[in-house]
Write a protein that holds these residues in place. Structure first.
Motif, PDB file in Angstrom:
ATOM      1  N   TYR A 144       0.932  -1.140   0.009  1.00 43.98           N
ATOM      2  CA  TYR A 144      -0.125   0.037   0.012  1.00 43.98           C
ATOM      3  C   TYR A 144       0.628   1.217  -0.101  1.00 43.98           C
ATOM      4  N   GLN A 149       2.251   7.343   1.171  1.00 44.69           N
ATOM      5  CA  GLN A 149       1.084   7.670   1.757  1.00 44.69           C
ATOM      6  C   GLN A 149       1.267   8.534   3.151  1.00 44.69           C
ATOM      7  N   VAL A 155      -2.782  10.281   7.213  1.00 44.39           N
ATOM      8  CA  VAL A 155      -3.806   9.236   6.947  1.00 44.39           C
ATOM      9  C   VAL A 155      -3.106   7.956   6.186  1.00 44.39           C
ATOM     10  N   ARG A 157      -4.238   4.444   4.283  1.00 47.25           N
ATOM     11  CA  ARG A 157      -5.481   3.575   4.002  1.00 47.25           C
ATOM     12  C   ARG A 157      -5.051   2.419   3.864  1.00 47.25           C
ATOM     13  N   TYR A 218      -4.977   5.366  10.793  1.00 48.54           N
ATOM     14  CA  TYR A 218      -5.238   4.262   9.856  1.00 48.54           C
ATOM     15  C   TYR A 218      -6.801   4.361   9.324  1.00 48.54           C
ATOM     16  N   GLU A 219      -6.865   4.493   8.114  1.00 40.89           N
ATOM     17  CA  GLU A 219      -8.194   4.371   7.628  1.00 40.89           C
ATOM     18  C   GLU A 219      -8.726   3.116   6.986  1.00 40.89           C
ATOM     19  N   GLU A 220      -9.603   2.243   7.374  1.00 41.07           N
ATOM     20  CA  GLU A 220      -9.815   0.867   6.846  1.00 41.07           C
ATOM     21  C   GLU A 220     -10.522   0.945   5.627  1.00 41.07           C
ATOM     22  N   LEU A 221     -10.285   0.573   4.502  1.00 45.27           N
ATOM     23  CA  LEU A 221     -10.843   0.367   3.170  1.00 45.27           C
ATOM     24  C   LEU A 221     -11.693  -0.971   3.326  1.00 45.27           C
TER      25      LEU A 221
END
Length: 280
Positions: A144, A149, A155, A157, A218-221
């Motif tokens: 990722y 990022q 953030v 993701r 951490y933004e969960e997809l």
């Protein structure tokens, strides 16, 4: 002389640096010696696993080889050149996905590494297999583009915030490899290698934020969105299977680092601090 393949990858680089620091003769194989950034006292040579002629030259005077392989079909020529040059020992970074006795293996990654293990076993060379657990090999980071990022904001993701893995410091894995490269004590052994502590993806990003001195989130997809985005350039099925095994409990942790090196593994905080330095 020890030959290190994949010498500009994190583990290979650390093996070269640690051997140089110890005063041991080391040769580093890379496609681009001029831009390798490896220590000046290392013997940095041009070569490719898929080029038998370059291997023959790289193997001269070598007694042990650290092998990290992603090139299909290279093994017969590689092992032949090693035998002819008088190499005695191969230390192979294999995969924790390999299941002994399974036919077929559970996935393509396991099948690739299992096949290489079998060819090395049959080569007549001494060997040690270091099976790195896929949950310890930092797959979220490279799949990722965490460095990219982090440069873009605060953030990160990715899938499965609660999935646990056990990240390993590349210097710890390198130390295990060096022990196997430089002594006879580990010949014919297969070691399962993980980091020392189970951490969720969200916890890892939090540690990186603390090391960087800024709050990260951490933004969960959604899983299927993340899988589709990852599939063109990463073994998404293998990674997701590993993550999904540890959604409701800790990841596997072994004591291999301390048992082989005689010292505790680097802490998650050390891992995060060094990773942060590398990406900042």
């Amino acid at each position: 002389m020890i030959l290190v393949t994949a010498s500009t990858a994190p583990v290979g680089r650390s093996i070269v640096e640690q051997l140089v620091e110890a005063g041991a003769p080391v040769r580093a194989l890379t496609r681009d010696p001029a831009n390798s950034g490896l220590p000046a006292s290392a013997d940095v040579v041009a070569g490719d696993l898929g080029d038998p002629e370059s291997l023959a030259a790289a193997f001269q005077g070598v007694t042990a080889v650290f092998l990290l392989a992603v090139v299909p079909g290279f093994a017969p020529a590689f092992l032949k050149a090693a035998r002819e040059a008088g190499v005695r020992r191969i230390v192979f970074q294999s995969s924790g996905a390999v299941v002994d006795g399974a036919d077929p293996q559970p996935d393509d990654v396991a099948a690739f590494h299992h096949d290489l293990e079998q060819q090395i076993r049959s080569s007549g060379l001494s060997w040690t297999f270091l099976r790195l657990d896929i949950g310890s090999a930092d797959p979220l980071q490279w799949a990722y583009d965490v460095p990219g990022q982090l440069k873009a904001g605060d953030v990160v993701r990715g899938p499965y915030a609660a999935a646990s893995t056990s990240p390993i410091h590349s210097a710890d894995f390198a130390a295990i490899a060096i022990a196997a490269l430089t002594t006879d004590a580990h010949e014919g052994q297969t070691y399962d290698v993980t980091g020392p502590v189970s951490l969720t993806h969200a916890e890892q990003i939090d540690l990186l934020g603390k090391a960087l001195g800024r709050p990260l989130r951490y933004e969960e997809l959604p899983a299927e969105q993340a899988r589709a985005a990852m599939s063109p350039y990463a073994p998404a099925d293998v990674l997701f299977a590993a993550w999904e095994r540890h959604l409701d409990g800790p990841a596997r942790v072994t004591d291999t680092i301390e048992r082989i090196t005689g010292r505790p593994a680097r802490t998650p905080e050390q891992w995060a601090a060094d990773y942060a330095r590398a990406v900042s």
